[in-house]
Every structure is written in structure tokens, then in C-alpha cells.
Design a protein around this motif. Structure first.
Motif, mmCIF file in Angstrom:
data_model
loop_
_atom_site.group_PDB
_atom_site.id
_atom_site.type_symbol
_atom_site.label_atom_id
_atom_site.label_comp_id
_atom_site.label_asym_id
_atom_site.label_seq_id
_atom_site.Cartn_x
_atom_site.Cartn_y
_atom_site.Cartn_z
ATOM 1 N N ASP A 31 -2.630 14.729 -9.089
ATOM 2 C CA ASP A 31 -2.791 15.841 -8.489
ATOM 3 C C ASP A 31 -4.474 16.108 -7.933
ATOM 4 N N GLU A 32 -4.954 15.668 -9.070
ATOM 5 C CA GLU A 32 -6.738 15.824 -8.984
ATOM 6 C C GLU A 32 -7.299 14.512 -8.137
ATOM 7 N N ALA A 33 -6.581 13.323 -8.218
ATOM 8 C CA ALA A 33 -7.163 12.315 -7.461
ATOM 9 C C ALA A 33 -6.709 12.639 -6.029
ATOM 10 N N VAL A 34 -5.568 12.975 -5.722
ATOM 11 C CA VAL A 34 -5.262 13.133 -4.331
ATOM 12 C C VAL A 34 -6.078 14.325 -3.884
ATOM 13 N N TRP A 35 -6.465 15.450 -4.341
ATOM 14 C CA TRP A 35 -7.276 16.491 -3.957
ATOM 15 C C TRP A 35 -8.695 15.620 -3.355
ATOM 16 N N ILE A 36 -9.287 14.733 -4.319
ATOM 17 C CA ILE A 36 -10.565 14.434 -4.083
ATOM 18 C C ILE A 36 -10.453 13.242 -2.853
ATOM 19 N N TYR A 37 -9.303 12.512 -2.849
ATOM 20 C CA TYR A 37 -9.020 11.554 -1.630
ATOM 21 C C TYR A 37 -9.020 12.415 -0.318
ATOM 22 N N ARG A 38 -8.382 13.523 -0.275
ATOM 23 C CA ARG A 38 -8.305 14.284 0.731
ATOM 24 C C ARG A 38 -9.592 14.984 1.167
ATOM 25 N N ALA A 39 -10.226 15.197 0.327
ATOM 26 C CA ALA A 39 -11.577 15.555 0.481
ATOM 27 C C ALA A 39 -12.471 14.517 1.028
ATOM 28 N N VAL A 40 -12.442 13.345 0.502
ATOM 29 C CA VAL A 40 -13.236 12.453 1.499
ATOM 30 C C VAL A 40 -12.748 12.265 2.769
ATOM 31 N N LEU A 41 -11.542 12.214 3.069
ATOM 32 C CA LEU A 41 -10.888 12.043 4.364
ATOM 33 C C LEU A 41 -11.432 13.304 5.539
ATOM 34 N N THR A 42 -11.586 14.357 4.797
ATOM 35 C CA THR A 42 -12.158 15.401 5.647
ATOM 36 C C THR A 42 -13.393 14.929 6.259
ATOM 37 N N ALA A 43 -14.306 14.335 5.094
ATOM 38 C CA ALA A 43 -15.651 14.075 5.498
ATOM 39 C C ALA A 43 -15.662 12.586 6.355
ATOM 40 N N ALA A 57 -1.542 6.897 -4.220
ATOM 41 C CA ALA A 57 -1.180 8.128 -5.317
ATOM 42 C C ALA A 57 -0.189 8.809 -4.915
ATOM 43 N N LEU A 58 0.022 9.184 -3.524
ATOM 44 C CA LEU A 58 1.286 10.049 -3.135
ATOM 45 C C LEU A 58 2.526 9.510 -3.448
ATOM 46 N N ALA A 59 2.499 7.874 -3.492
ATOM 47 C CA ALA A 59 3.779 7.159 -3.652
ATOM 48 C C ALA A 59 4.219 7.286 -4.963
ATOM 49 N N GLN A 60 3.151 7.216 -5.866
ATOM 50 C CA GLN A 60 3.251 7.173 -7.483
ATOM 51 C C GLN A 60 4.008 8.585 -7.645
ATOM 52 N N ALA A 61 3.450 9.772 -7.058
ATOM 53 C CA ALA A 61 3.983 10.930 -7.080
ATOM 54 C C ALA A 61 5.251 11.309 -6.566
ATOM 55 N N GLY A 62 5.840 10.357 -5.908
ATOM 56 C CA GLY A 62 7.342 10.674 -5.388
ATOM 57 C C GLY A 62 7.017 11.373 -4.044
ATOM 58 N N ARG A 63 6.000 11.453 -3.384
ATOM 59 C CA ARG A 63 5.932 12.189 -2.088
ATOM 60 C C ARG A 63 5.917 11.030 -1.186
ATOM 61 N N ARG A 64 6.985 10.482 -0.976
ATOM 62 C CA ARG A 64 6.984 9.243 0.179
ATOM 63 C C ARG A 64 6.673 9.464 1.538
ATOM 64 N N GLY A 65 7.114 10.727 2.073
ATOM 65 C CA GLY A 65 6.925 10.860 3.415
ATOM 66 C C GLY A 65 5.363 10.851 3.726
ATOM 67 N N LYS A 93 10.206 -0.400 0.462
ATOM 68 C CA LYS A 93 11.263 -0.846 -0.526
ATOM 69 C C LYS A 93 11.855 0.478 -1.004
ATOM 70 N N ASP A 94 10.982 1.222 -1.747
ATOM 71 C CA ASP A 94 11.496 2.465 -2.557
ATOM 72 C C ASP A 94 12.331 3.544 -1.697
ATOM 73 N N MET A 95 11.919 3.613 -0.431
ATOM 74 C CA MET A 95 12.451 4.428 0.681
ATOM 75 C C MET A 95 13.670 3.646 1.160
ATOM 76 N N GLY A 96 14.107 2.403 0.805
ATOM 77 C CA GLY A 96 15.350 1.839 1.379
ATOM 78 C C GLY A 96 15.077 1.138 2.674
ATOM 79 N N LYS A 97 13.780 0.975 3.237
ATOM 80 C CA LYS A 97 13.586 0.596 4.262
ATOM 81 C C LYS A 97 13.100 -1.216 4.044
ATOM 82 N N PHE A 98 14.065 -1.806 3.867
ATOM 83 C CA PHE A 98 14.229 -3.303 3.173
ATOM 84 C C PHE A 98 13.559 -4.184 4.204
ATOM 85 N N GLU A 99 14.001 -4.165 5.613
ATOM 86 C CA GLU A 99 13.430 -4.888 6.458
ATOM 87 C C GLU A 99 11.992 -5.024 6.640
ATOM 88 N N ASP A 100 11.635 -3.625 6.885
ATOM 89 C CA ASP A 100 10.087 -3.186 7.056
ATOM 90 C C ASP A 100 9.500 -3.658 5.915
#
Length: 602
Positions: A31-43, A57-65, A93-100
Motif C-alpha cells: 500500500d505504501e509503495a503504491v501510494w508513492i508510485y501514484r505520486a510519481v505518476l502525478t508528477a 505492485a497492484l497485481a501482487q495486491a490482487g487488484r488485477r483490473g 495468466k492470473d486473469m485467465g487470459k491465456f492467449e494474451d
């Protein structure tokens, strides 16, 4: 034309923030890493590292979309970045989109042919797609790029296990463990293949090592319990299943496995309750339905048991040899009169001999009955009344309207204990074969007794049902001539038989079951363990004594009773639990001596 944004160079401040975020990321503080990555992208909205690492990081957190949108933006921004392609492939792969996913891995390995993880991940998705041979090739490339890559060796072992190549799989698991002695899954899967190879003690040791690394591994405990059950250490097996249930009460497998042990302890109500619990957790749990059916049949609840027995047709062992027909399956739901019904055999010779009794009943209902049977049985079963045609398994079939697996006939006829069709005899030996064998055997100067002390070693319960010849041979001291009705012998048995007077073993002279049936007709009594010989003798109406194990006797012999509703001429000698064969053989020998002394014939 589509224009891609270009990655902007990072300022020293942004670089420092990314280092900070990555440190948190690696520490699992997502969660802390995600917050900083987002702050970087804002800048810096087109900073590649921020897009890539935020997606990871979002993938690791299960926030796949959310992860998908950032990783897709990262690979669009830097199409030749192999690591981003690899991570994007993992997410897809984790989302079941195997061909992609496969497309991303293909691009990653093209960009970085020496990147072992991309090859291994590509193998993982190919395995998910059922393309196992291609998966093996990907794992081989991963290992070639990095020979000490434990996960690639392990994953290769998993695929080889699925391809039923246990010896090769074992070598892969051994290598993975040598490279990473803390890899719990490798010990677990190693135990699975060792069990498959029949190395039960080694399998138990492998599960124990896995448990040492993960004492709360409910799957490890459940499979360890299965090994202990196969080693007849039933109390320990029951304890394993109870531990697995305590750790994960919503895991269905140990409930079903526990029920099998409770059944062996004759705690049938508890066993059925445990099967019911497993099925409540997983209504499509094939083995739980199947084993509950066996329990119901063994306790005489035939009507309920046949319904669960149908689940055998969904078992993997059935699927590997399943018959596929365009015609509908007949299970008694309609009047078969005037229709052609194909009945095809399944399972073993004994099952065919037991349940072929239903075929004349089908003919009596007006059906034209076509039987597909093993070639060894076609001649004998051709004598059943009412059959339209007998076809050897593998030969072309004639047209038919319905089909029915032979073991489904009791369900189709609604059979319960009171309605078992139990004619004194329903098969007849070929008179010409009988005459031929009478001439070969010569004049009978003493009673003739047919014997069979062992069956196929491939039978799941053979270690309990078969008797060593040295133990069984004590019966040969009786004042009778003995005819061996089994064709196959264990190592050393043929030589032992040759040294026994009064024992004749036709062996290879038995061309098919018509020969065995003719010999049964010439015997005054048949004494055998639970093999097809018992069913053949019973179907012919010959007196037959069946010697049953105390552990896991087949369901069809029910409980406790000394007779069988399936065969009026059958007498059962049951082994007590854990008491072995000596006591059974003592009773059989004493009864045999009394029968022979009483009238010269058993």
C-alpha cells in the motif's frame, strides 16, 4: 497512425522516490509503495518505471483490473522491455487470459532469449492451456539458460506428473529440492509421484519433510493420511485427516478420506455423515459421491447406492477409457421394447460375469440386446438367452438406439436386496469344451476342487485379497484332486505347484473363459479368493467357497453374512480385521475335511 507517448527521463527527486517505493515494494509494504508510485505518476505521467512497478505492485495486491491498465500502458510506452512483458504476461495468466498472456511471453523471450523466468512463465501458461509438450520445451529452455533455476525443474516435474511420466517427474523434483531444500511443494509433489510408483514408505518420508516445512499444510496432511491408509496404519491415517479438517474446516478432501477410514472401522453412520459433509462443501466431488455409493452398497442400501455409483463415470480412471456415443444412455427411463440396446462392458471380468445376468431381463422386456464384451468372454456369454448379438470389444458395432454401461443395469432395473435376479445358474459351459476337458483330465478317482488363491497384482486391493501360495497350499493336504483355475502366477508359484502331488495347473491351456467354465463344471467345489473365478463358478451354479479379506472387502459381499444374495451356491469365509489368513484357512480346511469325509464329494 497511433502515436505512443515516450518515457520521460527521471529527475533526481523522482529517481529517489522510486528507489524508496521499490524498497517498500520488496518488503511487502504494497500500500505504501503504491501510494508513492501514484505520486510519481502525478508528477511524471509517462515515467515508465512508475507505470511498470505500480502495475506489478497492484497485481501482487490482487487488484488485477487496475494492474492491467498500468502494465498495458508500460508496454505501450516501452514495447521492447522484456521484464515488463514478462510481468504483464503473469498478470494476464492470473486473469485467465491465456492467449494474451502467451503473446506477452513470446515477445519477452524474443527480446531476452536468455531470461530464464520468461521461458518458465511461458511454460506455465502453456500448461494451463493443456499444451504440455510445448510447456516442457519452455522449461527446458529456462533450465538451459539457468541450470540452477529450481522453479523450472519443479514446474517441469508438475507437467511430467500430469503426463503420467512419474519416473521423470521424480528426477525433476529431486533436482528442485537439491537446488532449494526449502521448497515445500517439491516434497509434496515428490510424495505424490512416489505413491504412484508404489514406493509408499518413501512417499511418507517426503510428506513428512513437507510437513516439517509447513506443519499446517492441510493437503499434505490429507495425502499423508492416504499413504498411511495404504500402509494399513488406519489409526494414524484417521488422525491425519482430523488434523487437516481442524486446520481448514472447509476443505472437502479430508472429510471424504476420513469417511473411508471410518468405513473400514465399520463406523458406517459416521462415515456416511463425513461423506455428506464433503459433498456439502463440494457438490461435484466425484470421489466422495463414488465412495459414499460403495459404503451404501456395502451396507445393503442398494437403491441409494446405485445412484452414487453412477459417479464412477465421472472419475478420471473412467474418463481415460470412456465410450462416447451419439445415442442416448438408457438407465431405465423408458420402455426399451422394440429398440436396440447396446450394453458395453466396463471394469473387470468379474463385474461382467456378475452383471450379465440382467441381459436376458432386457430381452424379456422386448429389447434387441447387443453386448460388447471382452474377447475372452464372448464365447461364454454368447449362450445367454435373448441376446441379439455379441461383439468383441474393439470390433465395429451394429446400429443401436440406446446404450447402457453394464454396471448401470442394477440402477436401470431398480435393484434392491429383495429384487436381485439370483437364478441358481444363468451361464452354461460349452458341452464340447466340457467333453474335451473331461478327456484331458481322465477319470475322476477323487473329488475335484478348483482353486484360485491370487488375482491381478494391478487390482487396488490385491495386497489384501490374494493369499500367498505357501499359505494356501495347506488346503492341498485334503483327500482330493485340485485344479488350478487361475492363469497367472506370482514369481515362484509355478515351480512350487510342480512339486505338489494331486495339483494340476492347466495355465496356458486355458484359452478363454469357456475353458475355465468347462473346468468349473468338472469340479465338485471351487475355493477361491475374490477374483473372476468366483463370479464364473457362481454364475454356473457350482458350489463355491469365497475367502474374503478383513480390510476393504468388496461392497458386493455386504456385511457379516456367510452367503450372498447374488449367488445362491456361494459360501463366504470372512477374515477378521487384522487377523490375517491363517484363521480363515483353518476354518476352510476343517470344513473341507468334513465335507470330503461326509460323502466323498464336497
Amino acid at each position: 497512425m497511433t502515436h505512443h507517448a515516450t518515457a520521460e527521463p527521471a529527475s533526481p527527486q523522482i529517481h529517489q522516490r522510486l528507489v524508496e517505493a521499490l524498497t517498500l515494494h520488496k518488503a511487502g509494504r504494497l500500500d505504501e509503495a503504491v501510494w508513492i508510485y501514484r505520486a510519481v505518476l502525478t508528477a511524471a505521467p509517462t515515467n515508465f518505471d512508475a507505470l511498470h512497478l505500480l502495475g506489478a505492485a497492484l497485481a501482487q495486491a490482487g487488484r488485477r483490473g487496475e494492474a492491467e491498465s498500468y502494465l498495458r500502458a508500460a508496454v505501450a510506452l516501452s514495447p521492447d522491455h522484456a521484464a515488463a512483458r514478462n510481468n504483464f504476461g503473469n498478470l494476464l495468466k492470473d486473469m485467465g487470459k491465456f492467449e494474451d498472456s502467451l503473446a506477452q511471453y513470446d515477445r519477452a523471450v524474443a527480446l531476452a532469449p536468455g531470461e530464464a523466468s520468461a521461458h518458465s512463465n511461458r511454460g506455465n501458461v502453456l500448461r494451463e492451456m493443456g499444451r504440455r509438450e510445448e510447456a516442457l520445451d519452455s522449461y527446458a529452455r529456462a533450465i538451459a539458460a539457468q541450470p540452477d533455476y529450481a522453479d523450472a525443474h519443479y514446474n517441469r516435474g508438475v507437467v511430467l506428473t500430469e503426463l503420467e511420466r512419474p519416473g521423470e517427474a521424480l528426477a525433476c523434483y529431486d533436482r528442485a529440492i537439491a537446488l532449494n531444500p526449502l521448497k515445500t511443494e517439491a516434497y509434496y509433489n515428490r510424495g505424490n509421484v512416489l505413491r504412484q510408483l508404489g514406493r509408499l514408505e518413501d512417499a511418507l518420508a517426503s510428506y513428512d519433510r513437507a510437513l516439517a516445512l509447513n506443519p499446517r499444510g492441510e493437503k499434505i496432511l490429507s495425502n499423508r493420511g492416504n499413504i498411511l491408509a495404504e500402509l494399513d496404519r488406519l489409526d494414524e491415517a484417521l488422525d491425519c485427516f482430523n488434523q487437516a479438517i481442524a486446520i481448514k474446516p472447509d476443505y472437502p478432501a479430508p472429510y471424504s478420506n476420513r469417511a473411508n477410514i471410518l468405513k473400514e472401522f465399520r463406523r458406517f453412520d459416521e462415515a456416511l455423515a463425513s461423506f455428506d459433509h464433503a459433498i456439502a462443501l463440494d457438490p461435484d466431488f466425484v470421489d466422495a459421491h463414488w465412495n459414499r455409493g460403495l459404503c451404501l452398497l456395502q451396507t445393503g442400501a442398494l437403491a441409494r447406492g446405485w445412484a452414487d455409483y453412477e459417479w464412477r463415470r465421472r472419475k478420471a480412471t473412467w474418463q481415460s477409457s470412456a465410450r462416447a456415443f451419439d445415442q442416448p444412455c438408457w438407465l431405465g427411463q423408458s420402455d426399451p421394447a422394440g429398440r436396440t440396446l447396446l450394453v458395453h462392458v466396463e471394469q473387470g471380468f468379474g463385474d461382467t460375469l456378475q452383471f450379465c445376468r440382467y441381459l436376458p431381463l432386457l430381452a424379456a422386456r422386448g429389447a434387441r440386446v447387443v453386448l460388447e464384451a471382452e474377447p475372452q468372454l464372448c464365447g461364454l456369454l454368447g449362450g445367454l438367452p435373448g441376446l441379439d448379438r455379441v461383439v468383441a470389444k474393439g470390433d465395429p458395432l451394429p446400429p443401436f438406439d440406446y446404450y447402457c454401461p453394464m454396471m448401470s443395469l442394477p440402477l436401470a432395473f431398480g435393484t434392491d436386496l429383495a429384487s436381485i435376479p439370483a437364478a441358481p445358474r444363468y451361464l452354461t459351459a460349452d458341452p464340447a469344451r466340457v467333453a474335451r476337458w473331461r478327456q484331458r483330465l481322465g477319470e475322476a478317482r477323487r473329488p475335484r476342487i478348483g482353486v484360485a488363491w491370487s488375482g491381478s497384482r494391478l487390482h487396488r486391493n490385491d495386497r489384501h485379497r490374494s493369499i500367498p501360495l505357501d499359505a494356501f497350499a495347506r488346503l492341498f493336504a485334503a483327500d482330493a484332486d485340485f485344479i488350478v483355475l487361475q492363469k497367472e502366477f506370482r514369481p515362484g508359484d509355478a515351480e512350487r505347484l510342480a512339486s505338489l502331488p494331486g495339483v494340476r495347473a492347466p495355465g496356458a491351456e486355458l484359452v478363454d473363459f469357456s475353458d475355465t467354465a468347462a473346468l468349473c463344471e468338472l469340479c465338485d467345489l471351487v475355493i477361491a479368493v475374490d477374483t473372476s473365478v468366483v463370479h464364473l463358478a457362481g454364475a454356473l451354479g457350482r458350489p463355491v467357497w469365497l475367502l474374503l479379506p478383513g480390510i476393504n472387502p468388496d461392497w458386493r459381499w455386504l456385511l457379516d453374512r456367510p452367503d450372498s444374495p447374488w449367488y445362491p451356491s456361494l459360501r463366504l469365509y470372512r477374515q477378521a480385521l487384522y487377523q490375517g489368513w491363517p484363521a480363515v484357512l483353518d476354518r476352510v480346511a476343517a470344513d473341507l475335511d468334513r465335507a470330503l469325509a461326509g460323502g466323498g464329494r464336497a
